[in-house]
Design an enzyme around this catalytic site. Structure first.
Site, short mmCIF file in Angstrom:
data_model
loop_
_atom_site.label_atom_id
_atom_site.label_comp_id
_atom_site.label_asym_id
_atom_site.label_seq_id
_atom_site.Cartn_x
_atom_site.Cartn_y
_atom_site.Cartn_z
N HIS A 342 0.84 -1.19 0.00
CA HIS A 342 0.00 0.00 0.00
C HIS A 342 0.89 1.26 0.00
CE1 HIS A 342 -3.71 2.25 0.71
NE2 HIS A 342 -2.96 3.03 1.47
N ALA A 343 0.69 2.12 -0.99
CA ALA A 343 1.56 3.29 -1.16
C ALA A 343 1.47 4.22 0.04
CB ALA A 343 1.18 4.04 -2.44
N HIS A 372 0.94 12.16 -5.88
CA HIS A 372 0.23 12.26 -4.60
C HIS A 372 1.17 11.99 -3.43
CE1 HIS A 372 -2.91 11.60 -1.54
NE2 HIS A 372 -2.14 10.60 -1.15
N GLU A 373 1.89 10.88 -3.46
CA GLU A 373 2.75 10.53 -2.32
C GLU A 373 3.86 11.55 -2.12
OE1 GLU A 373 1.86 8.47 -0.20
OE2 GLU A 373 0.34 7.37 -1.32
N HIS A 376 2.92 14.44 0.09
CA HIS A 376 3.13 14.24 1.53
C HIS A 376 4.57 14.61 1.91
CE1 HIS A 376 -0.62 12.23 2.57
NE2 HIS A 376 -0.47 11.37 1.57
N GLU A 400 -3.56 14.77 2.74
CA GLU A 400 -3.91 14.01 1.54
C GLU A 400 -4.15 14.92 0.34
OE1 GLU A 400 -3.63 10.83 1.43
OE2 GLU A 400 -3.30 10.59 3.58
N HIS A 501 -7.16 0.26 5.19
CA HIS A 501 -7.20 1.28 6.23
C HIS A 501 -7.94 0.84 7.49
CE1 HIS A 501 -6.31 3.26 2.46
NE2 HIS A 501 -5.76 4.23 3.15
N TYR A 511 -9.56 11.33 3.50
CA TYR A 511 -9.61 11.18 2.05
C TYR A 511 -10.86 11.84 1.47
CZ TYR A 511 -6.02 7.78 3.18
OH TYR A 511 -4.88 7.18 3.67
#
Length: 602
Positions: A342-343, A372-373, A376, A400, A501, A511
């Site tokens: 899971h990323a 996206h990552e 963060h 997020e 999750h 999210y």
């Protein structure tokens, strides 16, 4: 209530003898003592956080019984310390401290996602349950056609297959991984609730909702308000997709009215529907490009995808990623061991040790996920100079939304042309296909983003008992998403546990909020960049001045209530889905026309 307590306290002091009253007053903590406590607590938590983060990283990238034990031990120690500090922080309630100390005291009490009871052994027990659930999920496999397959394999089948029998088999196969989790999950809920009550919250769901700078019940009402803004659009999309699935599979597989069968939507959790674009594509308008194919044609590999994501943020004026990022990140799935695929994005030391953990594939979905990552990581670095308790997103939805905001640009044909993946961006005639692809991911996700934590709130509050976990899950999924399982579920089913999750104990409302904030950010950013075209064609790539303003908001971290951070960049203080309406306006009009004569809703 607060004024009543203060009055009662004053009356009690007046009833004492002068000496007793003076002693009681002297025993109350002073503002200086409160600040000293916070400073010491921050230092202790920061020192322990590095140890915990490194133990968690090793377990996530090298799953063995030993690494699970090491992570559980580290997390247990952090829980024990954080629980003790949260209890001590409550001693300073009512002390006239400065605003910074007051905010830190509040964040100390909300520090843990799952607080442990303040009794011997409870923190270690809770940590062991957390690590075990996460690892059970991450190492899950099931038998399919004579071989053991992973979630990654199953997702590929759901993405590519158009055989309803195969889709049903794989969908149900993955959900054989989760029933063994139910008893441990119920025990985890009981322990976390005991810990939350010790901190003054009715249950763990109330503690989670208290993290949004408003009362827990007010936050729940706020999520309902925002959902009401987007629900009509979602139902319009659902109606169109259901009709197309009926055209494809017929009444025996997908009826033209009622809910949609969950396994037909191209995603293991039916949370995004972009993988079935080939089924729902407009009849007379075709896209002139496919991002998956563009990436392969341009000889992208996983590292080049991450380098491209880095270049996007560099174009906004952000410093390059450190060399340690490339040395320490997990960018592809190792073949010699079990890992959490899971990323996720990590900052292991609160400063420069930023990393991503992905099992990256060369496709459009992971191209977006990379952007996206990295969002963060850039956010983590932006607030790196804040005090430890302020090193976090303005709220978790912000964290997020940062990368999702970048992703809105990353998927536009404008950006793909800017970075050389497209020779020329297509004209307005392809707007509907583009917006439909975006809606299949962005709009389809919204009810799922809302209901995961609505289910957990009911579980934490005791409204849903362990024996009712699965029925309650599908009640919410049908109510909000309008979907149903492909067949009856077994008596021991624990389908919530088939979503990372839940066993991973990651709050999910972030999210839902991120899917709102990202459009608010995008609308504000495009206005700052002087963009005067359709909002869905705007790319903020190479807009350094806008990037400077955006970074200024990120640098605030968690030091201010989230409306202050939102206002700093957008000028708005309220979560508002009107930017979604602006972005998708042409598509909503088109969907309404397509749905004429259909019986929408379920």
């Amino acid at each position: 209530m607060k004024s009543y307590l203060m009055a009662a306290s004053a009356a009690a002091l007046m009833a004492m003898t002068p000496l007793a009253a003076a002693q009681a007053q002297a025993a109350r903590p002073t503002p200086a003592e409160a600040k000293a406590f916070v400073d010491k607590a921050e230092a202790e938590l920061e020192a322990l956080s590095v140890y915990t983060a490194k133990a968690a990283w090793v377990r996530a990238t090298y799953i063995t019984e030993d690494t699970q034990w090491l992570e559980a031990k580290a997390v247990g120690e952090e829980k024990a310390l954080a629980t003790k500090l949260a209890m001590e922080a409550a001693r300073y309630d009512g002390v006239a401290v400065d605003p910074v100390t007051a905010r830190k005291l509040m964040l100390l009490k909300l520090y843990l996602v799952l607080p442990a009871p303040a009794r011997e052994g409870a923190a270690a027990e809770l940590a062991a349950l957390e690590s075990g659930l996460d690892s059970t999920y991450s190492t899950g496999k099931f038998d399919y056609k004579g071989r053991q397959i992973t979630l990654n394999d199953a997702e590929d089948i759901l993405r590519e297959s158009r055989d309803p029998a195969e889709l049903k088999a794989v969908w149900e196969g993955w959900r054989t991984v989760s029933p063994p989790m139910r008893a441990d999950y119920a025990q985890l809920v009981a322990l976390a609730n005991e810990g939350s009550k010790g901190l003054g919250y009715s249950d763990t769901g109330a503690l989670w909702r208290a993290k949004y700078d408003m009362a827990p019940d007010a936050f729940a009402a706020e999520t309902d308000r925002v959902w009401a803004q987007v629900e009509p659009f979602y139902k319009n999309l659902h109606c169109y997709v259901r009709a197309k699935l009926n055209d494809k599979y017929g009444d025996g597989v997908q009826p033209r009215t009622g809910p949609i069968r969950a396994d037909l939507l191209g995603n293991m959790w039916a949370q995004s529907w972009g993988n079935i674009y080939d089924i729902v594509a407009p009849a007379r308008v075709r896209s002139s490009y496919d991002l998956d194919q563009l990436l392969v044609k341009a000889n992208y590999d996983p590292t080049k995808m991450v380098k491209t994501g880095e270049a996007f943020y560099s174009s906004l004026g952000f410093a390059p990623l450190p060399q340690t990022f490339w040395e320490r990140s997990q960018i592809t799935r190792p073949q010699d061991r079990e890992v959490v695929c899971h990323a996720s994005a990590w900052n292991l030391d609160g400063k420069d040790d930023i990393r991503i953990k992905m099992c990256t594939k060369v496709n459009g979905e992971d191209f977006y996920t990379v952007h996206h990552e990295l969002g963060h990581n850039y956010y983590q670095r932006a607030y790196g100079d804040q005090p430890y308790l302020f090193k976090g997103g303005a709220n978790d939805g912000f964290h997020e939304a940062i990368g999702d905001f970048a992703g809105l640009s990353a998927l536009t044909p404008t950006y793909l042309q800017q970075i050389g993946l497209l020779d020329q961006a297509p004209g307005a005639e392809e707007d509907i296909p583009f917006l439909l692809k975006m809606a299949l991911d962005k709009i389809a996700f919204l009810p799922f983003g809302l209901l995961v934590d609505k289910w957990r709130w009911e579980v934490f509050s005791g409204d849903v008992a362990p024996a009712e976990y699965n029925d309650a899950w599908w009640t919410l999924r049908t109510r909000y998403q309008g979907i149903v399982p492909p067949g009856p579920r077994p008596a021991d089913a624990f389908d919530p546990g088939a979503k990372y999750h839940v066993p991973g104990n990651t709050p999910y409302m972030r999210y839902f909020l991120a899917h709102i904030y990202q459009f608010q950010f995008h609308r504000a950013a495009c206005a700052q960049a002087g963009w005067d075209g359709p909002l869905h064609r705007c790319s903020v790539y190479d807009e350094a001045e806008m990037g400077r303003r955006f970074n200024a908001m990120m640098e605030m971290g968690q030091s201010k209530p989230w409306p202050d951070a939102l206002e700093a960049f957008t000028g708005e203080r309220q979560t508002d889905a009107s930017a979604i309406a602006d972005y998708f306006a042409p598509l909503n009009t088109w969907l309404t026309a397509q749905n004429k004569g259909e019986q929408c809703g379920w």
